[in-house]
Design a protein around this motif. Structure first.
Motif, PDB file in Angstrom:
ATOM      1  N   GLY A   1      -3.717   4.117   8.466  1.00 46.55           N
ATOM      2  CA  GLY A   1      -3.396   5.342   7.724  1.00 46.55           C
ATOM      3  C   GLY A   1      -2.454   5.054   6.565  1.00 46.55           C
ATOM      4  O   GLY A   1      -2.660   5.542   5.440  1.00 46.55           O
ATOM      5  N   VAL A   2      -1.434   4.243   6.811  1.00 45.86           N
ATOM      6  CA  VAL A   2      -0.466   3.917   5.763  1.00 45.86           C
ATOM      7  C   VAL A   2      -1.162   3.212   4.607  1.00 45.86           C
ATOM      8  O   VAL A   2      -0.963   3.558   3.420  1.00 45.86           O
ATOM      9  CB  VAL A   2       0.659   3.011   6.325  1.00 45.86           C
TER      10      VAL A   2
ATOM     11  N   ASP B   1       6.686   7.694   7.055  1.00 49.31           N
ATOM     12  CA  ASP B   1       6.756   8.247   8.403  1.00 49.31           C
ATOM     13  C   ASP B   1       5.878   7.427   9.344  1.00 49.31           C
ATOM     14  O   ASP B   1       6.319   6.934  10.393  1.00 49.31           O
ATOM     15  CB  ASP B   1       6.281   9.709   8.345  1.00 49.31           C
ATOM     16  N   ALA B   2       4.626   7.248   8.953  1.00 44.59           N
ATOM     17  CA  ALA B   2       3.685   6.529   9.802  1.00 44.59           C
ATOM     18  C   ALA B   2       4.042   5.049   9.871  1.00 44.59           C
ATOM     19  O   ALA B   2       3.892   4.407  10.915  1.00 44.59           O
ATOM     20  CB  ALA B   2       2.269   6.708   9.270  1.00 44.59           C
TER      21      ALA B   2
ATOM     22  N   LEU C   1       4.439  10.654   4.189  1.00 42.27           N
ATOM     23  CA  LEU C   1       3.628  10.350   5.382  1.00 42.27           C
ATOM     24  C   LEU C   1       3.498   8.837   5.568  1.00 42.27           C
ATOM     25  O   LEU C   1       3.485   8.334   6.693  1.00 42.27           O
ATOM     26  CB  LEU C   1       2.234  10.976   5.256  1.00 42.27           C
TER      27      LEU C   1
ATOM     28  N   HIS D   1      -4.365   9.343   8.794  1.00 43.28           N
ATOM     29  CA  HIS D   1      -3.014   9.637   9.251  1.00 43.28           C
ATOM     30  C   HIS D   1      -3.044  10.672  10.379  1.00 43.28           C
ATOM     31  O   HIS D   1      -2.331  10.557  11.368  1.00 43.28           O
ATOM     32  CB  HIS D   1      -2.172  10.150   8.089  1.00 43.28           C
TER      33      HIS D   1
ATOM     34  N   GLU E   1       6.870   4.508  12.236  1.00 46.05           N
ATOM     35  CA  GLU E   1       6.407   4.733  13.600  1.00 46.05           C
ATOM     36  C   GLU E   1       5.529   3.580  14.071  1.00 46.05           C
ATOM     37  O   GLU E   1       5.574   3.166  15.219  1.00 46.05           O
ATOM     38  CB  GLU E   1       5.635   6.055  13.658  1.00 46.05           C
ATOM     39  N   ALA E   2       4.744   3.048  13.116  1.00 45.71           N
ATOM     40  CA  ALA E   2       3.873   1.917  13.467  1.00 45.71           C
ATOM     41  C   ALA E   2       4.709   0.717  13.904  1.00 45.71           C
ATOM     42  O   ALA E   2       4.411   0.064  14.904  1.00 45.71           O
ATOM     43  CB  ALA E   2       2.992   1.544  12.283  1.00 45.71           C
TER      44      ALA E   2
ATOM     45  N   LEU F   1      -1.993   3.839  12.953  1.00 45.63           N
ATOM     46  CA  LEU F   1      -0.943   4.267  12.034  1.00 45.63           C
ATOM     47  C   LEU F   1      -0.925   3.377  10.799  1.00 45.63           C
ATOM     48  O   LEU F   1      -0.815   3.855   9.669  1.00 45.63           O
ATOM     49  CB  LEU F   1       0.416   4.241  12.737  1.00 45.63           C
TER      50      LEU F   1
ATOM     51  N   ALA G   1      -3.949   9.254  13.717  1.00 48.40           N
ATOM     52  CA  ALA G   1      -2.795   8.675  14.410  1.00 48.40           C
ATOM     53  C   ALA G   1      -1.920   9.767  14.991  1.00 48.40           C
ATOM     54  O   ALA G   1      -1.369   9.628  16.087  1.00 48.40           O
ATOM     55  CB  ALA G   1      -2.007   7.800  13.450  1.00 48.40           C
ATOM     56  N   GLU G   2      -1.802  10.886  14.236  1.00 48.86           N
ATOM     57  CA  GLU G   2      -1.023  12.012  14.735  1.00 48.86           C
ATOM     58  C   GLU G   2      -1.647  12.541  16.036  1.00 48.86           C
ATOM     59  O   GLU G   2      -0.952  12.806  17.020  1.00 48.86           O
ATOM     60  CB  GLU G   2      -1.032  13.115  13.680  1.00 48.86           C
TER      61      GLU G   2
END
Lengths: 416, 404
Positions: free
Chosen positions: B358-359, B210-211, B207, B271, B214-215, B355, B274-275
């Motif tokens: 979250g990371v 992934d995040a 995750l 996370h 995307e960020a 995001l 952000a989703e």
């Protein structure tokens, strides 16, 4: 079986319902369209007119939206803010220089200088132009066939410039190109160009320095009009017609009269003469124009607002239609100075005109047409007759719809 | 300020201020002098002779909204150091009527770093791309294409309700389902439990990547003035250090299992926020098919987050039931809030920041779980490594199901 039958009936009923609703919609749509086109005709607007200005009128016509249209209004926002250039003044401003005699030769003298100037090309949008005498297009130079045109040119700008005439020029030194004669004229330098005024017609001058595309597109161009000499026409009528039949006295007289009506020293004031230089501006220098116009300013000869239902319109502060008298002959000296596009065009609404290709003939090269196209540097004379038209707005524009929507759209206001 | 020493030397007091000035003067003096120097620089302007021609204008259309099929709204930000004037607006290569709003009024000028809204009354056709361009006063143009436009539904009670239901299904329910593995996990040996924890680390690690990607992707859309990439770095490190500081302060270096579970839930919650933001903004832009497939994908994807949350408390005393409810809510419910925020006030800047946070939180939690496992046994065992890899792989596989 009965089930089948009822289903079939149901389907048939559905189909009938659908057909009816579609028909209703079609009728409604056609009614709307008819109303729009009727209004458009009343207001002197055609299809492009509706898209360019008429849609706000369409909305007010429906009566329940006030000034705002659900479709929005095409066109620029706001008024021009600077008085650096008046396209209406430019339209009918002909510079005839100073005339003197030198050894039996009539000489017409002009002064041109190259300068840098920020010009406003759409409301609030400026463009760093290179100009002749601080204006784009440069001054319209007008001379009479056979005279010597003398131009004292000085370059007050950091780039090298020239003046290249679209005339029949027999002296290569005077061609205004980097490879001949004085070559380019550097900053602070002066040069005197001399050209014989020939042939009669609607011509063009521009800078021929490299890179050529940039020097032209930045604004270094203008119109040059050579009036036919009626005496010369009387003696050599065949040079002014694309016609091989017998030259009767009547035809000769007619040609001489046409020459007089073209010549500003004879009777040209009987005709309403205008200069339109079709041009464009690439404001972000990506090789594509953001603004198109006749005489530099986008939509300069457009209307401020219209109420197509009542056929009423009002001018903006800096944007207004070209007012013309119904009973007067209208002559447009039309030049295409566009850069980055191959052709430009002129289309008149509700009107057909006579066209004189390059203006070098005294009889039309095209009769009864409503659209002409011009390649880069091509030019001609458009003569229009609105004597049997109702007073009102008559649109004209480039019939490249992209150009029209980006500024090259205008109106004549025909007055009784 | 000095004392005679027995060795004949002199001890100089290092705490004394020169000239006997109070300490605060010493603290303030450099700032005052800085002010003087800056003022002098501004007034005298020693670079005035350097004709650099000024900075180029830079305007970004950050995003667009389409409240109905007769209006196009462009959200713009001035990234440059100078004010810019939007003189004209082109829609599909034609000049068009528009009104710009910035700072609560209709104006054509944007101050540096100011954002505004350009409202264009334009009757567009759904799914037909809209090419727009702003023409500034100096002729510079900034284009933005709205691909396959659809009406954005706007913020209605119905939409909020819909997003809440979607959030429930893709956030809360899967996490709760995942937590139902708790009784099974309690019966496991330490070795198996550690493997489960490492599986959770794998899930979270995936995750984080992934995040994170995307960020940075979103950061590219952030207006230049806000330094999107650095904003993401700041978000990641900031969240990491903040969560770390909280856990250090809370437990003096030894995180209790329940505390760790809450940290896991928090980071998963961030996370999921952000989703939710992504779902909400997609809805706002009219670009999401909230079909069953997407929801099912999210559920399968997120169900692995459940065991991650409860793994830390699997051994030892069972926490009371309301802790489980709280953990599940903390991990899953942010999807709902994210959805609401995303649909109401979506901006790439906000999205990238959430995001990144979250990371950061995930990285800290992984560090914490790693420490816990190492303290109680060995971190790097074949079972643990395989479990870690399994966590990554499962997330990759289920991620394929949820492409917005």
């Amino acid at each position: 079986m009965s089930d089948e039958g009822s289903r079939a009936t149901g389907e048939r009923e559905d189909a009938a319902e659908l057909t009816e609703s579609l028909t209703d919609r079609l009728v409604a749509a056609v009614e709307n369209d008819a109303a729009v086109s009727r209004r458009a005709v009343l207001g002197g607007l055609g299809v492009a007119g509706a898209s360019a200005v008429g849609l706000s009128g369409g909305a007010s016509a429906s009566g329940d939206h006030g000034d705002t249209s659900p479709h929005g209004r095409a066109g620029v926002v706001g008024e021009f803010q600077s008085a650096d250039f008046d396209p209406h003044e430019y339209l009918r401003e002909f510079r005839t220089g100073t005339v003197k005699m030198e050894g039996g030769q009539r000489v017409r003298e002009f002064e041109l200088n190259a300068t840098l100037r920020e010009i406003e090309i759409a409301p609030g949008v400026t463009f760093p132009a290179w100009t002749y005498n601080g204006q784009v297009p440069g001054p319209t130079l007008r001379a009479v066939e056979g005279e010597l045109i003398r131009i004292r040119f000085s370059n007050g700008q950091e780039h090298p410039h020239t003046i290249h005439p679209h005339l029949k020029n027999v002296n290569p030194r005077m061609d205004g190109i980097p490879q001949n004669g004085p070559g380019v004229i550097e900053q602070g330098e002066r040069f005197v160009y001399e050209w014989k005024a020939q042939p009669a017609g609607c011509h063009f001058y521009h800078c021929h320095s490299m890179p050529l595309k940039e020097h032209i597109h930045r604004g270094l161009y203008g119109a040059m009009i050579i009036d036919p000499d009626p005496e010369r026409v009387r003696q050599n009528p065949r040079e002014y017609v694309n016609y091989h039949g017998p030259m009767t006295d009547d035809l000769r007289a007619e040609l001489v009269e046409e020459a007089e009506l073209r010549n500003h020293e004879y009777r040209a004031d009987e005709v309403d003469e205008m200069v339109m230089v079709m041009n464009g501006f690439d404001t972000n220098f990506d090789g594509d124009n953001e603004v198109y116009a006749a005489n530099t300013r986008a939509f300069a000869y457009g209307v401020g607002s219209t109420d197509a239902e009542n056929g009423e319109w009002s001018a903006g502060e800096t944007v207004k239609p070209i007012q013309i008298q119904r009973d007067q002959r209208q002559r447009v000296y039309l030049i295409n100075a566009i850069e980055f596009d191959l052709v430009n065009s002129f289309h008149s609404h509700s009107q057909f005109f006579d066209y004189y290709d390059h203006g070098t003939t005294l009889m039309p090269t095209h009769k009864t047409i409503d659209t002409i196209m011009q390649c880069q540097a091509q030019r001609g004379i458009v003569e229009l007759d609105y004597s049997d038209h109702d007073p009102g707005l008559y649109m004209f524009h480039a019939h490249q719809s992209e150009f029209a929507e980006l500024g090259w759209m205008s109106f004549f206001e025909v007055q009784a | 300020m000095s004392d005679r020493r027995t060795d004949g030397g002199e001890a100089v007091s290092r705490t004394g201020m020169p000239f006997g000035l109070p300490r605060w003067v010493g603290a303030v003096t450099p700032l005052v002098l800085l002010g003087v120097v800056v003022a002098g620089f501004v007034l005298l302007n020693p670079f005035a002779g350097l004709a650099t021609g000024g900075a180029l204008p830079d305007v970004t259309v950050t995003h667009t909204s389409l409240p109905n099929d007769e209006t196009v709204v462009l959200h713009v930000t001035n990234n440059g150091p100078d004010p810019v004037t939007v003189s004209q607006v082109l829609v599909n290569d034609a000049y068009w009527d528009f009104t710009m709003f910035a700072g609560g009024e209709a104006t054509n000028t944007l101050a540096p770093m100011e954002s505004g809204r350009i409202v264009v009354p334009y009757h567009w056709t759904p799914t037909w791309d809209i090419h727009t361009a702003l023409v500034l006063s100096d002729g510079a143009t900034f284009g933005h294409t709205i691909v396959a436009p659809q009406v954005s539904p706007g913020l209605t009670g119905e939409l909020l309700g819909l997003l809440a239901v979607v959030g429930l299904f893709v956030g809360v329910i899967p996490v709760a389902l995942g937590m139902l593995w708790f009784p099974v996990m309690r019966d496991m040996s330490d070795r198996s439990l550690h493997a489960i924890l490492l599986f959770a680390v794998g899930v979270l690690g995936f995750l984080a990547f992934d995040a994170g990607f995307e960020a940075f992707e979103l950061a590219a859309e952030v207006p230049g003035a806000f330094e999107g990439n650095l904003l993401v770095v700041l978000g990641i490190l900031g969240a990491l250090l903040l969560v770390q500081a909280v856990s250090e302060w809370n437990s003096a270096g030894d995180v209790r299992p329940l505390g760790l579970a809450y940290l896991v839930a928090l980071s998963i919650g961030l996370h999921n926020l952000a989703e939710g933001l992504a779902i909400g903004s997609s809805v706002a832009l009219g670009h999401v098919s909230l079909g069953a497939f997407l929801v099912v994908g999210f559920m399968i994807h997120n169900v692995t987050e459940g065991p991650a949350v409860v793994a830390p408390v699997a051994e030892g005393e069972r926490p009371s039931l309301w802790h489980f409810v709280a953990l599940g809510t903390l991990a899953g419910a942010p999807v709902i809030f994210g959805g609401w925020i995303g649909s109401a006030a979506y901006s790439p800047t906000l999205g990238a920041l959430f995001l990144a946070i979250g990371v950061g939180a995930i990285l800290q939690v992984n560090w914490e779980i790693g420490r816990m496992v190492r303290r109680r046994g060995s971190l790097v065992t074949p079972a643990n490594l395989l479990a870690f890899f399994a966590g990554l792989a499962v997330m990759y596989a289920t991620d394929l199901l949820v492409t917005l």
